[in-house]
Design a protein around this motif. Structure first.
Motif, PDB file in Angstrom:
ATOM      1  N   GLU A  52      -5.881  85.063  -8.238  1.00 33.25           N
ATOM      2  CA  GLU A  52      -6.276  85.893  -7.089  1.00 33.25           C
ATOM      3  C   GLU A  52      -5.695  86.572  -6.371  1.00 33.25           C
ATOM      4  OE1 GLU A  52      -7.736  82.270  -8.109  1.00 33.25           O
ATOM      5  OE2 GLU A  52      -9.341  83.841  -9.587  1.00 33.25           O
ATOM      6  N   ILE A  53      -4.204  85.940  -6.135  1.00 34.11           N
ATOM      7  CA  ILE A  53      -3.282  86.288  -5.155  1.00 34.11           C
ATOM      8  C   ILE A  53      -1.918  86.185  -5.451  1.00 34.11           C
ATOM      9  CG2 ILE A  53      -2.284  85.146  -2.963  1.00 34.11           C
ATOM     10  CD1 ILE A  53      -5.102  83.895  -2.302  1.00 34.11           C
ATOM     11  N   LEU A  54      -1.314  87.318  -5.304  1.00 36.90           N
ATOM     12  CA  LEU A  54      -0.207  87.133  -5.588  1.00 36.90           C
ATOM     13  C   LEU A  54       0.874  87.954  -3.875  1.00 36.90           C
ATOM     14  CD1 LEU A  54       2.068  87.833  -7.490  1.00 36.90           C
ATOM     15  CD2 LEU A  54       1.863  90.252  -7.701  1.00 36.90           C
ATOM     16  N   VAL A  55       1.808  86.646  -4.203  1.00 37.31           N
ATOM     17  CA  VAL A  55       2.980  87.114  -3.270  1.00 37.31           C
ATOM     18  C   VAL A  55       4.150  87.347  -3.916  1.00 37.31           C
ATOM     19  CG1 VAL A  55       3.820  85.460  -0.669  1.00 37.31           C
ATOM     20  CG2 VAL A  55       1.306  84.757  -1.751  1.00 37.31           C
ATOM     21  N   ASN A  56       4.869  88.281  -3.417  1.00 33.54           N
ATOM     22  CA  ASN A  56       5.663  88.789  -3.847  1.00 33.54           C
ATOM     23  C   ASN A  56       7.545  88.678  -3.092  1.00 33.54           C
ATOM     24  OD1 ASN A  56       4.943  89.925  -6.929  1.00 33.54           O
ATOM     25  ND2 ASN A  56       4.505  91.852  -5.260  1.00 33.54           N
ATOM     26  N   ASN A  57       7.668  87.220  -3.030  1.00 32.73           N
ATOM     27  CA  ASN A  57       8.467  87.191  -1.962  1.00 32.73           C
ATOM     28  C   ASN A  57       9.999  87.042  -2.217  1.00 32.73           C
ATOM     29  OD1 ASN A  57       9.127  85.469   0.589  1.00 32.73           O
ATOM     30  ND2 ASN A  57       9.297  83.709  -1.285  1.00 32.73           N
ATOM     31  N   ALA A  58      10.119  86.425  -4.491  1.00 34.82           N
ATOM     32  CA  ALA A  58      11.827  86.784  -4.384  1.00 34.82           C
ATOM     33  C   ALA A  58      11.921  87.558  -3.783  1.00 34.82           C
ATOM     34  CB  ALA A  58      11.262  86.373  -5.753  1.00 34.82           C
ATOM     35  N   GLY A  59      13.718  87.361  -3.177  1.00 34.37           N
ATOM     36  CA  GLY A  59      14.541  87.939  -2.720  1.00 34.37           C
ATOM     37  C   GLY A  59      16.240  87.788  -2.656  1.00 34.37           C
ATOM     38  N   ILE A  60      16.960  88.339  -2.337  1.00 36.14           N
ATOM     39  CA  ILE A  60      17.977  87.912  -2.689  1.00 36.14           C
ATOM     40  C   ILE A  60      18.972  88.980  -1.300  1.00 36.14           C
ATOM     41  CG2 ILE A  60      18.765  86.605  -4.901  1.00 36.14           C
ATOM     42  CD1 ILE A  60      19.946  89.685  -5.237  1.00 36.14           C
ATOM     43  N   THR A  61      20.151  89.069  -1.422  1.00 33.41           N
ATOM     44  CA  THR A  61      21.144  89.720  -0.008  1.00 33.41           C
ATOM     45  C   THR A  61      22.368  90.098  -0.997  1.00 33.41           C
ATOM     46  OG1 THR A  61      21.326  87.801   1.253  1.00 33.41           O
ATOM     47  CG2 THR A  61      20.298  89.134   1.930  1.00 33.41           C
ATOM     48  N   ARG A  62      23.187  90.848  -0.360  1.00 26.60           N
ATOM     49  CA  ARG A  62      24.872  90.311  -1.443  1.00 26.60           C
ATOM     50  C   ARG A  62      25.265  91.639   0.017  1.00 26.60           C
ATOM     51  NH1 ARG A  62      26.249  90.849  -7.129  1.00 26.60           N
ATOM     52  NH2 ARG A  62      25.263  89.009  -8.272  1.00 26.60           N
ATOM     53  N   ILE A 101      18.729  95.355  -5.588  1.00 26.01           N
ATOM     54  CA  ILE A 101      17.062  96.522  -5.861  1.00 26.01           C
ATOM     55  C   ILE A 101      16.505  95.427  -6.854  1.00 26.01           C
ATOM     56  CG2 ILE A 101      16.693  98.437  -7.099  1.00 26.01           C
ATOM     57  CD1 ILE A 101      17.525  98.786  -4.226  1.00 26.01           C
ATOM     58  N   ASN A 102      16.805  95.060  -8.407  1.00 20.71           N
ATOM     59  CA  ASN A 102      16.760  94.540  -9.236  1.00 20.71           C
ATOM     60  C   ASN A 102      15.371  93.251  -9.095  1.00 20.71           C
ATOM     61  OD1 ASN A 102      17.512  96.659 -11.493  1.00 20.71           O
ATOM     62  ND2 ASN A 102      18.928  94.919 -12.211  1.00 20.71           N
ATOM     63  N   VAL A 103      16.401  92.688  -8.472  1.00 21.74           N
ATOM     64  CA  VAL A 103      15.794  90.939  -7.995  1.00 21.74           C
ATOM     65  C   VAL A 103      14.423  92.018  -6.736  1.00 21.74           C
ATOM     66  CG1 VAL A 103      15.749  89.240  -6.706  1.00 21.74           C
ATOM     67  CG2 VAL A 103      17.482  89.941  -7.854  1.00 21.74           C
ATOM     68  N   SER A 115      18.547  96.688   2.251  1.00 22.94           N
ATOM     69  CA  SER A 115      17.341  97.379   3.159  1.00 22.94           C
ATOM     70  C   SER A 115      16.646  98.963   2.714  1.00 22.94           C
ATOM     71  CB  SER A 115      18.281  98.249   4.357  1.00 22.94           C
ATOM     72  OG  SER A 115      19.181  97.130   5.554  1.00 22.94           O
ATOM     73  N   ALA A 116      17.199  99.435   1.706  1.00 21.85           N
ATOM     74  CA  ALA A 116      16.947 100.238   0.607  1.00 21.85           C
ATOM     75  C   ALA A 116      15.811  99.463  -0.681  1.00 21.85           C
ATOM     76  CB  ALA A 116      17.652 100.916  -0.433  1.00 21.85           C
ATOM     77  N   SER A 117      16.276  98.048  -0.979  1.00 18.24           N
ATOM     78  CA  SER A 117      15.278  98.071  -1.862  1.00 18.24           C
ATOM     79  C   SER A 117      13.189  97.578  -0.257  1.00 18.24           C
ATOM     80  CB  SER A 117      15.463  96.289  -2.404  1.00 18.24           C
ATOM     81  OG  SER A 117      15.887  95.160  -1.354  1.00 18.24           O
ATOM     82  N   LYS A 118      14.304  96.702   1.124  1.00 19.69           N
ATOM     83  CA  LYS A 118      12.703  96.684   1.408  1.00 19.69           C
ATOM     84  C   LYS A 118      11.750  97.506   1.469  1.00 19.69           C
ATOM     85  CE  LYS A 118      13.243  92.162   1.268  1.00 19.69           C
ATOM     86  NZ  LYS A 118      12.937  91.312   0.691  1.00 19.69           N
ATOM     87  N   ALA A 119      12.203  99.043   1.566  1.00 19.83           N
ATOM     88  CA  ALA A 119      11.833  99.756   2.601  1.00 19.83           C
ATOM     89  C   ALA A 119      11.130 100.803   0.560  1.00 19.83           C
ATOM     90  CB  ALA A 119      12.741 100.877   2.341  1.00 19.83           C
ATOM     91  N   GLY A 120      11.504 100.116  -0.498  1.00 18.84           N
ATOM     92  CA  GLY A 120      11.091 100.306  -1.546  1.00 18.84           C
ATOM     93  C   GLY A 120       9.930  99.970  -1.819  1.00 18.84           C
ATOM     94  N   ILE A 121      10.226  98.165  -1.253  1.00 19.78           N
ATOM     95  CA  ILE A 121       8.904  97.462  -1.336  1.00 19.78           C
ATOM     96  C   ILE A 121       7.914  98.036  -0.951  1.00 19.78           C
ATOM     97  CG2 ILE A 121       7.767  94.998  -0.637  1.00 19.78           C
ATOM     98  CD1 ILE A 121      10.651  94.065  -1.288  1.00 19.78           C
ATOM     99  N   ILE A 122       7.851  98.889   0.455  1.00 21.80           N
ATOM    100  CA  ILE A 122       7.012  99.022   1.504  1.00 21.80           C
ATOM    101  C   ILE A 122       6.541 100.123   1.200  1.00 21.80           C
ATOM    102  CG2 ILE A 122       6.201 100.425   3.870  1.00 21.80           C
ATOM    103  CD1 ILE A 122       8.448  98.060   4.622  1.00 21.80           C
ATOM    104  N   GLY A 123       6.895 101.369   0.461  1.00 17.91           N
ATOM    105  CA  GLY A 123       6.078 103.033  -0.131  1.00 17.91           C
ATOM    106  C   GLY A 123       5.437 102.061  -1.164  1.00 17.91           C
ATOM    107  N   LEU A 124       6.563 101.406  -2.244  1.00 16.52           N
ATOM    108  CA  LEU A 124       5.055  99.999  -3.769  1.00 16.52           C
ATOM    109  C   LEU A 124       4.772  99.662  -2.939  1.00 16.52           C
ATOM    110  CD1 LEU A 124       5.416  99.583  -6.547  1.00 16.52           C
ATOM    111  CD2 LEU A 124       7.040  97.753  -5.692  1.00 16.52           C
TER     112      LEU A 124
END
Ligand code: NAD
Length: 247
Positions: free
Chosen positions: A85-95, A111-113, A156-165
């Motif tokens: 019922e619930i999907l939390v997409n929280n996995a993330g990394i930095t470089r 970007i991939n993760v 930042s690009a990956s997180k902006a992408g998550i917002i658009g997605l």
């Protein structure tokens, strides 16, 4: 007990913000499937911790950036738990690096993760939610997805992408009883931020209007709201959880 008889998949649920989210949802009755990579003992320990709330808990070693692997695990969760019922997409990394020093691998890995991993998980649960005419998707973005940050162009690009997605999926699924939202945490005390030099930590703390660093629970409380039926009419939203930092 807002999540009784619901199953939540929490990626990156083995520690930090993800474990706090899984804990909050389990305390309120959710069955929990955590997905993570790295140290398998961490996943086993997280499962033990989460099991004390009396709901069904399972841990899956799964790289969300891998399309096939993540599909297999989502199908396995549906099989073992009956539904999601619930999907939390929280996995993330930095470089973190200036673009000057950032190579293609640093960019692709983040970007991939962060972004593709979020896409993969949404893609694998999309039809399931459509058929159920119910679903709560909440993804962990970041304030730097809204503001940008020197040294974090990839992140930042990956997180902006998550917002658009998130906003796009929200529009696609709004008529099906499925919401898609995101949280944008500021500076939260976890393993991810513990590696920052003290000088950077102090400078960041000084800029936070709330005068304190955030905790994983600060984020988990907002995620739980967005995953609950209290937020049934909230979709495509991004809530900053940053003590006013990016105000
Ligand atoms: P963390 O490093 O403590 O935990 C990261 C989690 O993600 C771990 O469980 C790890 O196993 C999992 N993970 C990493 N790569 C994965 C992969 N390929 N497949 C599956 N799981 C994977 O980090 P955290 O601070 O708890 O961060 C959680 C989320 O919050 C991340 O998306 C992060 O970008 C975001 N965030 C954190 C902060 C902060 O200040 N800590 C601020 C803004 C956003």
């Amino acid at each position: 007990m807002r999540f009784e008889n619901k199953t939540a998949v929490v990626t990156g649920g083995s520690r930090g913000i993800g474990l706090a989210i899984a804990t909050k949802l389990a305390k309120e009755g959710a069955n929990i499937a955590i997905l993570y990579v790295g140290d398998e003992n961490e996943g086993i320990k997280a499962k033990e911790e989460l099991s004390q709330y009396g709901t069904k808990v399972e841990q899956y070693f799964c790289d969300v950036s891998n399309f096939e692997e993540s599909k297999k695990v989502v199908d396995q969760v549906i099989e073992e738990f009956g539904s999601i019922e619930i999907l939390v997409n929280n996995a993330g990394i930095t470089r973190d690096k200036l673009v000057l020093n950032m190579d293609e691998k640093d960019f692709d890995a983040v970007i991939n993760v962060n972004l593709k991993g979020t896409f993969n998980m949404i893609k694998h649960t999309y039809k399931h939610f459509m058929k159920k005419r119910y679903g709560r998707i909440c993804s962990t973005a970041s304030i730097v997805g809204l503001t940008g940050n020197a040294g974090q162009a990839n992140y930042s690009a990956s997180k902006a992408g998550i917002i658009g997605l998130t906003k796009s999926v929200a529009k696609e699924l709004a008529g099906r009883g499925v919401t898609a939202n995101a949280v944008a945490p500021g500076y939260i005390a976890t393993d991810m931020t513990s590696v920052l030099p003290d000088k950077v930590k102090d400078a960041m703390k000084a800029q936070i209007p709330a005068k304190r660093i955030g905790t994983p629970d600060d984020v988990a409380d907002v995620v739980a709201f967005l995953c609950s039926d209290d937020a049934a009419y909230v979709t495509g939203e991004v809530i900053r959880v940053d003590g006013g930092l990016a105000m």
